[in-house]
Design an enzyme around this catalytic site. Structure first.
Site, mmCIF file in Angstrom:
data_model
loop_
_atom_site.group_PDB
_atom_site.id
_atom_site.type_symbol
_atom_site.label_atom_id
_atom_site.label_comp_id
_atom_site.label_asym_id
_atom_site.label_seq_id
_atom_site.Cartn_x
_atom_site.Cartn_y
_atom_site.Cartn_z
ATOM 1 N N THR A 26 0.847 -1.191 0.000
ATOM 2 C CA THR A 26 0.000 0.000 0.000
ATOM 3 C C THR A 26 0.884 1.242 0.000
ATOM 4 O O THR A 26 1.734 1.405 0.871
ATOM 5 C CB THR A 26 -0.926 0.007 1.227
ATOM 6 O OG1 THR A 26 -1.816 -1.102 1.121
ATOM 7 C CG2 THR A 26 -1.730 1.291 1.307
ATOM 8 N N GLN A 98 -4.631 -7.418 -6.386
ATOM 9 C CA GLN A 98 -5.113 -7.976 -5.127
ATOM 10 C C GLN A 98 -6.475 -7.370 -4.793
ATOM 11 O O GLN A 98 -6.611 -6.147 -4.634
ATOM 12 C CB GLN A 98 -4.130 -7.706 -3.984
ATOM 13 C CG GLN A 98 -4.526 -8.490 -2.725
ATOM 14 C CD GLN A 98 -3.665 -8.155 -1.535
ATOM 15 O OE1 GLN A 98 -3.664 -7.023 -1.076
ATOM 16 N NE2 GLN A 98 -2.941 -9.140 -1.028
ATOM 17 N N HIS A 178 -7.552 -11.152 -1.256
ATOM 18 C CA HIS A 178 -6.920 -10.800 0.023
ATOM 19 C C HIS A 178 -7.731 -11.426 1.157
ATOM 20 O O HIS A 178 -8.776 -10.915 1.552
ATOM 21 C CB HIS A 178 -6.876 -9.288 0.171
ATOM 22 C CG HIS A 178 -5.881 -8.800 1.188
ATOM 23 N ND1 HIS A 178 -5.325 -9.625 2.157
ATOM 24 C CD2 HIS A 178 -5.324 -7.574 1.388
ATOM 25 C CE1 HIS A 178 -4.483 -8.914 2.894
ATOM 26 N NE2 HIS A 178 -4.459 -7.674 2.454
ATOM 27 N N ASN A 181 -4.322 -10.590 6.988
ATOM 28 C CA ASN A 181 -4.003 -9.336 7.671
ATOM 29 C C ASN A 181 -5.172 -8.642 8.369
ATOM 30 O O ASN A 181 -5.193 -7.427 8.514
ATOM 31 C CB ASN A 181 -3.329 -8.370 6.699
ATOM 32 C CG ASN A 181 -1.951 -8.845 6.285
ATOM 33 O OD1 ASN A 181 -1.427 -9.798 6.858
ATOM 34 N ND2 ASN A 181 -1.369 -8.208 5.287
ATOM 35 N N TYR A 183 -8.337 -8.240 7.473
ATOM 36 C CA TYR A 183 -9.375 -7.585 6.678
ATOM 37 C C TYR A 183 -10.611 -8.489 6.588
ATOM 38 O O TYR A 183 -10.675 -9.519 7.245
ATOM 39 C CB TYR A 183 -8.813 -7.179 5.318
ATOM 40 C CG TYR A 183 -7.704 -6.155 5.465
ATOM 41 C CD1 TYR A 183 -7.954 -4.892 6.017
ATOM 42 C CD2 TYR A 183 -6.389 -6.457 5.120
ATOM 43 C CE1 TYR A 183 -6.940 -3.966 6.205
ATOM 44 C CE2 TYR A 183 -5.366 -5.534 5.308
ATOM 45 C CZ TYR A 183 -5.650 -4.293 5.846
ATOM 46 O OH TYR A 183 -4.636 -3.379 6.039
ATOM 47 N N ARG A 230 -4.444 -15.028 -0.661
ATOM 48 C CA ARG A 230 -3.414 -14.683 0.325
ATOM 49 C C ARG A 230 -3.980 -14.903 1.721
ATOM 50 O O ARG A 230 -5.079 -14.441 2.033
ATOM 51 C CB ARG A 230 -2.976 -13.228 0.169
ATOM 52 C CG ARG A 230 -1.704 -12.908 0.961
ATOM 53 C CD ARG A 230 -1.370 -11.431 0.919
ATOM 54 N NE ARG A 230 0.060 -11.209 1.127
ATOM 55 C CZ ARG A 230 0.580 -10.063 1.544
ATOM 56 N NH1 ARG A 230 -0.198 -9.027 1.816
ATOM 57 N NH2 ARG A 230 1.881 -9.931 1.703
ATOM 58 N N ASN A 238 -3.741 -5.733 12.493
ATOM 59 C CA ASN A 238 -5.091 -5.179 12.581
ATOM 60 C C ASN A 238 -5.945 -5.860 13.646
ATOM 61 O O ASN A 238 -7.150 -6.050 13.474
ATOM 62 C CB ASN A 238 -5.784 -5.207 11.208
ATOM 63 C CG ASN A 238 -5.125 -4.251 10.236
ATOM 64 O OD1 ASN A 238 -4.877 -3.099 10.577
ATOM 65 N ND2 ASN A 238 -4.844 -4.722 9.035
ATOM 66 N N GLY A 325 8.523 -7.764 -0.097
ATOM 67 C CA GLY A 325 7.728 -6.551 0.004
ATOM 68 C C GLY A 325 8.586 -5.307 0.017
ATOM 69 O O GLY A 325 8.944 -4.766 -1.030
ATOM 70 N N ARG A 326 8.950 -4.851 1.212
ATOM 71 C CA ARG A 326 9.662 -3.574 1.345
ATOM 72 C C ARG A 326 10.952 -3.480 0.538
ATOM 73 O O ARG A 326 11.301 -2.393 0.067
ATOM 74 C CB ARG A 326 9.919 -3.269 2.821
ATOM 75 C CG ARG A 326 8.641 -2.890 3.550
ATOM 76 C CD ARG A 326 8.880 -2.532 4.992
ATOM 77 N NE ARG A 326 7.623 -2.162 5.648
ATOM 78 C CZ ARG A 326 7.514 -1.863 6.934
ATOM 79 N NH1 ARG A 326 8.596 -1.885 7.713
ATOM 80 N NH2 ARG A 326 6.346 -1.535 7.444
#
Length: 367
Positions: A26, A98, A178, A181, A183, A230, A238, A325-326
């Site tokens: 994101t 996603q 998704h 995480n 959601y 995923r 979260n 990712g990062r």
């Protein structure tokens, strides 16, 4: 001899030039939820990855939970995404979107009519989301959600189906659902967020019902070979928890196995944090065995704090794809840097969320 990490692999209908994926990240650079030309440049810069997975993308206005994140439900959004997929394909890349519904991880100001966010149960997530105030990304507490009525759930399933259809129309090579995480789909799965007493709460079978209905609807719409999922069995992201994640995800993967998915994307440990959680031990190898024994043929993708050595060892042990990712934020040519053992650009954390080209498309490549 080159590691298998840099060799081709097939994931359903996706023929990938290497086993490195760019994980969803994101970045809050889609004002009005519309993908921009700058986003097309950003993804095309990273097309040397075997697979690009876009930032999480809302399937509906209700599914929005963060400021300036993209959607996949309006004509303007679809036109923006078409520019992205065209740029990636011109750079010889593969890209999936996603699909995202945030559920309770939202704020009233981001919801249609300033309504309360929706969730399996009226249980607030003790976490934060991002609003843009005076042009500056600001972290704020999420709003109190309301419980979804039973008769609302088929409409959410159809929103996922419609978003998947839109994705293929935009030129995406597939979709990643998704389910991780904390959601919406993860909220239904896990006991810490789901207190329902109807057919979507209580037993593992009931809590998994919505996720499975969603994935089956997407598979029916675009084919299992272009559909992925995923999952994050033990992450506390979260404010999500479950009383028995091993049993829960053994069931989920056994149910997903017959659908012929392109791949399963597993976040190991805490998202963006420790790979091993002493208080939440989990056997990922056993989960993969459950999936394979139930007939699952999709590629197995792993994610969370992988470096060159860990990733190369993972594929040698039978993992098909490793998602980074990062590292991709600051290193658009991450694949080449990994293969050469070259130094990495340091990321500028101040530009992770929101803004323009700075810290987004201006990181240097090796050549």
């Amino acid at each position: 001899m080159s590691s298998r990490l840099y060799q081709p692999v097939t994931a359903g209908a996706l023929h990938l030039k290497n086993r490195i994926a760019m994980a969803p990240l994101t970045r809050n650079r889609a004002p009005g939820a519309i993908p921009t030309p700058l986003m097309a440049q950003y993804y095309a810069q990273r097309a040397s990855a075997g697979l690009l997975i876009t930032e999480a993308t809302a399937i509906s206005p209700q599914g929005q939970g963060y400021a300036d994140v993209p959607g996949l439900y309006s004509t303007e959004q679809l036109d923006g995404w078409k520019r992205v997929t065209e740029a990636v394909h011109q750079a010889d890349g593969k890209i999936v979107v996603q699909l995202w519904h945030v559920g309770r991880v939202s704020h009233t100001t981001l919801q249609p009519g300033n309504a309360a966010p929706v969730a399996p149960s009226a249980v607030r997530a003790h976490t934060k989301t991002v609003l843009i105030k005076d042009g500056v990304p600001t972290f704020v507490e999420t709003s109190m959600p309301r419980a979804l009525d039973l008769d609302e759930l088929p409409g959410i399933v159809q929103d996922y189906r419609h978003a998947a259809r839109n994705a293929i129309a935009c030129g995406f090579d597939g979709v990643e659902t998704h389910g991780a995480n904390g959601y919406l789909l993860d909220q239904f799965l896990k006991t810490g967020a789901n207190q329902r007493t109807d057919d979507y709460g209580g037993s593992i079978k009931n809590r998994a019902r919505l996720l499975l209905e969603v994935v089956r609807a997407i598979v029916d719409e675009i084919g299992g070979e272009r559909t992925a999922i995923r999952l994050s069995p033990v992450t506390p992201a979260n404010d999500i928890t479950d009383a028995d994640p091993q049993q829960l995800f053994d069931y989920v993967l056994a149910q997903l196995a017959p659908l012929g998915l392109a791949y399963v994307h597993l976040i190991e440990g805490a998202t963006g944090g420790p790979r091993e959680l002493a208080e939440r031990p989990f056997d990922y190898a056993a989960l993969r065995d459950v999936y394979r024994k139930a007939g699952g043929t999709g590629a197995w993708m792993v994610n969370n704090a992988y470096d060159k050595a860990l990733a190369e060892a993972a594929v040698e042990s039978g993992v098909d794809i490793v998602a980074f990712g990062r590292p991709f934020i600051a290193n658009p040519d991450l694949v080449e840097r990994l293969q050469r053992g070259a130094p990495m650009n340091p990321p500028d954390r101040a530009t992770f969320y929101g803004g323009g080209a700075e810290g987004y498309t201006d990181y240097p490549t090796l050549f």
